[in-house]
Design an enzyme around this catalytic site. Structure first.
Site, PDB file in Angstrom:
ATOM      1  N   GLY A  50      12.382  -3.039   2.551  1.00  0.00           N
ATOM      2  CA  GLY A  50      13.557  -3.585   2.360  1.00  0.00           C
ATOM      3  C   GLY A  50      13.978  -4.709   1.593  1.00  0.00           C
ATOM      4  N   ARG A  67      -2.841  -4.880   8.230  1.00  0.00           N
ATOM      5  CA  ARG A  67      -1.239  -5.270   8.475  1.00  0.00           C
ATOM      6  C   ARG A  67      -1.007  -4.223   9.870  1.00  0.00           C
ATOM      7  NH1 ARG A  67       2.147  -1.079   5.071  1.00  0.00           N
ATOM      8  NH2 ARG A  67       3.348  -2.810   4.209  1.00  0.00           N
ATOM      9  N   TYR A  97      -1.563   4.134  13.735  1.00  0.00           N
ATOM     10  CA  TYR A  97      -2.842   4.836  13.157  1.00  0.00           C
ATOM     11  C   TYR A  97      -3.653   4.384  14.185  1.00  0.00           C
ATOM     12  CZ  TYR A  97      -0.038   6.870   8.920  1.00  0.00           C
ATOM     13  OH  TYR A  97       0.503   7.609   8.557  1.00  0.00           O
ATOM     14  N   HIS A 117      -5.886  -1.800   7.997  1.00  0.00           N
ATOM     15  CA  HIS A 117      -4.404  -1.101   8.695  1.00  0.00           C
ATOM     16  C   HIS A 117      -4.906  -0.217  10.044  1.00  0.00           C
ATOM     17  CE1 HIS A 117      -1.369   1.279   7.948  1.00  0.00           C
ATOM     18  NE2 HIS A 117      -1.384   1.316   7.684  1.00  0.00           N
ATOM     19  N   PRO A 173       0.344  -1.338   0.229  1.00  0.00           N
ATOM     20  CA  PRO A 173      -0.410   0.255  -0.284  1.00  0.00           C
ATOM     21  C   PRO A 173       1.083   1.242   0.138  1.00  0.00           C
ATOM     22  CG  PRO A 173      -0.332  -1.216   2.219  1.00  0.00           C
ATOM     23  CD  PRO A 173       0.949  -1.993   1.003  1.00  0.00           C
ATOM     24  N   LEU A 174       0.199   2.225  -1.002  1.00  0.00           N
ATOM     25  CA  LEU A 174       1.209   3.676  -0.673  1.00  0.00           C
ATOM     26  C   LEU A 174       0.270   4.785  -1.317  1.00  0.00           C
ATOM     27  CD1 LEU A 174       3.821   1.307  -3.691  1.00  0.00           C
ATOM     28  CD2 LEU A 174       4.501   2.906  -1.978  1.00  0.00           C
ATOM     29  N   GLY A 212       7.228  -2.006  -2.061  1.00  0.00           N
ATOM     30  CA  GLY A 212       6.602  -0.758  -1.652  1.00  0.00           C
ATOM     31  C   GLY A 212       7.525   0.642  -2.878  1.00  0.00           C
ATOM     32  N   GLN A 250      -7.159  -0.831   1.306  1.00  0.00           N
ATOM     33  CA  GLN A 250      -6.175  -0.677   2.606  1.00  0.00           C
ATOM     34  C   GLN A 250      -7.996   0.450   3.365  1.00  0.00           C
ATOM     35  OE1 GLN A 250      -3.009   1.204   3.835  1.00  0.00           O
ATOM     36  NE2 GLN A 250      -2.130  -1.009   4.777  1.00  0.00           N
ATOM     37  N   ALA A 258      -3.223   3.557   1.466  1.00  0.00           N
ATOM     38  CA  ALA A 258      -4.203   3.433   2.338  1.00  0.00           C
ATOM     39  C   ALA A 258      -5.552   4.473   2.063  1.00  0.00           C
ATOM     40  CB  ALA A 258      -4.057   4.217   3.053  1.00  0.00           C
TER      41      ALA A 258
HETATM   42  C1  LIG Z   1       5.000   6.926  -0.710  1.00  0.00           C
HETATM   43  C2  LIG Z   1       5.001   5.663   0.328  1.00  0.00           C
HETATM   44  C3  LIG Z   1       3.837   5.564   0.818  1.00  0.00           C
HETATM   45  C4  LIG Z   1       3.298   4.431   1.622  1.00  0.00           C
HETATM   46  N1  LIG Z   1       1.533   4.621   2.054  1.00  0.00           N
HETATM   47  C5  LIG Z   1       1.552   3.973   3.032  1.00  0.00           C
HETATM   48  C6  LIG Z   1      -0.243   4.044   2.653  1.00  0.00           C
HETATM   49  O1  LIG Z   1      -0.790   4.271   1.649  1.00  0.00           O
HETATM   50  N2  LIG Z   1      -0.424   2.394   4.056  1.00  0.00           N
HETATM   51  C7  LIG Z   1       0.611   1.522   4.244  1.00  0.00           C
HETATM   52  O2  LIG Z   1       0.347   0.405   5.270  1.00  0.00           O
HETATM   53  N3  LIG Z   1       2.130   1.564   4.074  1.00  0.00           N
HETATM   54  C8  LIG Z   1       2.490   2.121   3.756  1.00  0.00           C
HETATM   55  N4  LIG Z   1       3.734   2.753   3.026  1.00  0.00           N
HETATM   56  C9  LIG Z   1       4.618   1.897   3.188  1.00  0.00           C
HETATM   57  C10 LIG Z   1       4.961   0.677   2.823  1.00  0.00           C
HETATM   58  O3  LIG Z   1       4.179   0.075   1.920  1.00  0.00           O
HETATM   59  C11 LIG Z   1       6.168   0.347   2.929  1.00  0.00           C
HETATM   60  O4  LIG Z   1       6.018  -0.266   4.917  1.00  0.00           O
HETATM   61  C12 LIG Z   1       7.620   0.825   3.075  1.00  0.00           C
HETATM   62  O5  LIG Z   1       7.576   1.615   2.015  1.00  0.00           O
HETATM   63  C13 LIG Z   1       8.649  -0.330   3.113  1.00  0.00           C
HETATM   64  O6  LIG Z   1       8.529  -1.126   2.024  1.00  0.00           O
HETATM   65  P1  LIG Z   1       9.146  -0.848   0.722  1.00  0.00           P
HETATM   66  O7  LIG Z   1      10.967  -0.794   1.215  1.00  0.00           O
HETATM   67  O8  LIG Z   1       9.805  -2.421   0.083  1.00  0.00           O
HETATM   68  O9  LIG Z   1       9.437   0.158  -0.145  1.00  0.00           O
HETATM   69  C14 LIG Z   1       3.855   4.059   2.236  1.00  0.00           C
HETATM   70  C15 LIG Z   1       5.237   4.272   2.106  1.00  0.00           C
HETATM   71  C16 LIG Z   1       5.882   5.202   0.869  1.00  0.00           C
HETATM   72  C17 LIG Z   1       7.330   5.445   0.572  1.00  0.00           C
END
Ligand SMILES: Cc1cc2nc3c(=O)[nH]c(=O)nc-3n(C[C@H](O)[C@H](O)[C@H](O)COP(=O)(O)O)c2cc1C
Length: 364
Positions: A298, A229, A182, A177, A26-27, A319, A101, A59
C-alpha cells in the site's frame, strides 16, 4: 512538487549497491508456458522494469509439487534455466538487478495442477478455506497430506536444486518465500502446523524448516545474496497463529543471527490499510530485526519517503504500481502521473496488461 529525492539515494544491500529504493515486488502473472518455462514476453516485461532499484521475480516454484496455480513459472529444469536466463540477461542489459523468489505453495494447490493428480502437501492435513486458479477457473484448494520426514528432506533438497538453477540462470540473488500462507508459512504458524515431531509444537521447531531451507540455499548463494519474505499479519491463504507477535519476534531474531541481504515484510494487504493496531505490531516487530529491511504493502512515493525518513526502513517494494508503470522510479522522480493498473489482466492472458503499459516518454 513533492521532494522524492530520498528514494534516489543509492543504498548498500549486502554487497550490492541499489541505485534507488523503489523496488519491484514479486508479482505472479500466470503467463508462463505449461511446463513452467517463461515466455518471451517475460523478457520484455522485466526489461521494461529494469530501472527498479531491484526486481523480485514473480513467485517461482521449486518443484512440480510446489505449484499451486495455472501457468506459473518454475526453476528446476534446464528449460526453466534457459528461459529465465534470457529474462535475467535482459534485465542486466537494461542496467538492472533481479532476485528469484523461490516458492512452494504447500496446501494452496489443486490435484489438477500436481503430477499424477497427487494431493498437495503441508505441515498438517488441514484443508485451507481458499481458492486457486486452475484450467477450470477458480476452484477450492484440495485437501493436503502432511509431509513426512522423507518428504521434508526432499523439499529441502528441491530448494537446493532450485537455488542452483537460479544461479545458473544468472539471478543476482534469491528470495525465500515464507509469506502469504504458503508452505514455509504453513510450518511457521500454529493454525496449520499441528505436528508433534521436531518440525511442530514449539516456535523453535516450527522455524526449523525455514532454517534448514536457508542452510541449504546458502551453500549455493552467499547469505548476503539471500533474503526472506514474511507476512506477520497472516491475511492470505487462511493462515493464522495463536500468538503472531511472539512467533514473528522469534523469527525476526532468528533471522538476525544470519548475515542475510534483507528481510522483506508484507506489512499490509490490499484493503487492510489504516489498521493502526496492525501497523503498531509491524513497527514493534521491525525492532526485532537487525539488518536491511524492505517494507511492502500500500505504499506510494509520499508514504515511502516519509517512512524511510521517519523510522527504520531501508527500501520499499511496489506491486500494483509497478504492474502499471514500467518506469515507476522515473515517474516518482518527476512526481508524474501514474497509469492505473487493470485488475482484469493481472493473472493470465497475453501481452495486454503485461508489456503494453505506456512509458512517460513512450519511446520503448
Ligand atoms: C497480481 C499480483 C500478484 C502477486 N504475486 C505475488 C507473488 O508472486 N509473490 C509474493 O510474495 N507476493 C505477490 N503479490 C503480493 C505483492 O508482492 C504485494 O505484497 C502486494 O501487491 C501489496 O503491495 P502493493 O500495495 O505495492 O501492490 C502479488 C500481488 C498482486 C497484485
Amino acid at each position: 512538487m513533492t521532494d522524492h529525492s530520498l528514494l534516489f539515494e543509492p543504498i548498500r544491500m549486502g554487497d550490492l549497491t541499489l541505485p534507488n529504493r523503489v523496488l519491484m515486488a514479486p508479482l505472479t502473472r500466470n503467463r508462463s508456458q505449461g511446463d513452467g518455462t517463461p515466455r518471451e514476453w517475460a523478457e520484455t516485461y522485466y526489461r521494461q522494469r529494469a530501472s527498479a532499484g531491484l526486481i523480485f521475480s514473480e513467485a517461482t516454484q521449486i518443484s512440480d509439487m510446489g505449484k499451486g496455480y495455472l501457468d506459473t513459472p518454475g526453476i528446476y529444469t534446464q528449460a526453466h534455466v534457459d528461459g529465465w536466463k534470457k529474462v535475467v540477461d535482459a534485465v542486466h542489459a537494461g542496467g538492472g538487478r533481479i532476485f528469484c523468489q523461490l516458492w512452494h505453495v504447500g496446501r494452496i494447490s489443486h490435484v489438477s495442477l500436481l503430477p499424477e493428480g497427487k494431493q498437495p502437501v503441508s505441515a498438517s492435513a488441514i484443508q485451507a478455506d481458499a481458492q486457486t486458479y486452475t484450467a477450470n477457473g477458480f476452484e477450492q484448494v484440495s485437501e493436503p497430506v502432511a509431509l513426512d520426514a522423507d518428504g521434508i528432506a526432499k523439499t529441502i533438497a528441491d530448494f537446493h536444486t532450485a537455488a542452483e538453477c537460479a544461479k545458473r540462470a544468472g539471478f543476482d540473488g534469491i528470495e525465500v518465500h515464507a509469506a502469504n500462507g504458503y508452505l514455509l508459512d504453513q510450518f511457521l504458524q500454529d493454525g496449520v502446523n499441528k505436528r508433534d515431531d521436531n518440525y511442530g509444537g514449539s516456535i523453535e521447531n516450527r522455524m526449523r524448516l525455514l532454517s534448514e531451507v536457508l542452510d541449504t540455499v546458502s551453500q549455493v548463494y552467499p547469505e548476503e545474496r539471500i533474503g526472506v519474505r514474511l507476512s506477520p499479519l497472516g491475511q492470505a491463504g487462511d493462515i493464522s497463529d495463536s500468538n503472531p507477535e511472539k512467533l514473528f519476534s522469534a523469527v525476526y531474531q532468528k533471522l538476525s543471527e544470519r548475515d542475510l541481504a534483507y528481510l522483506h515484510v508484507v506489512e499490509a494487504f490490499p484493503g487492510s490499510d489504516g489498521d493502526s493496531e496492525a501497523q503498531a505490531l509491524i513497527r514493534r516487530l521491525r525492532e526485532q530485526y537487525d539488518g536491511f529491511y524492505i517494507a511492502n504493502g500500500g505504499y506510494d512515493a509520499e508514504s515511502a519517503v516519509s517512512e524511510i525518513d521517519g523510522w527504520n526502513i531501508d527500501a520499499v517494494t511496489f506491486g500494483r504500481s509497478f504492474i502499471a508503470n514500467p518506469d515507476l522510479p522515473e515517474r516518482y522522480r518527476r512526481d508524474a502521473k501514474l497509469n492505473k493498473p487493470d485488475q482484469d489482466t493481472f493473472y493470465g492472458g497475453d501481452e495486454k496488461g503485461y508489456t503494453d503499459y505506456p512509458f512517460l516518454d513512450d519511446r520503448h
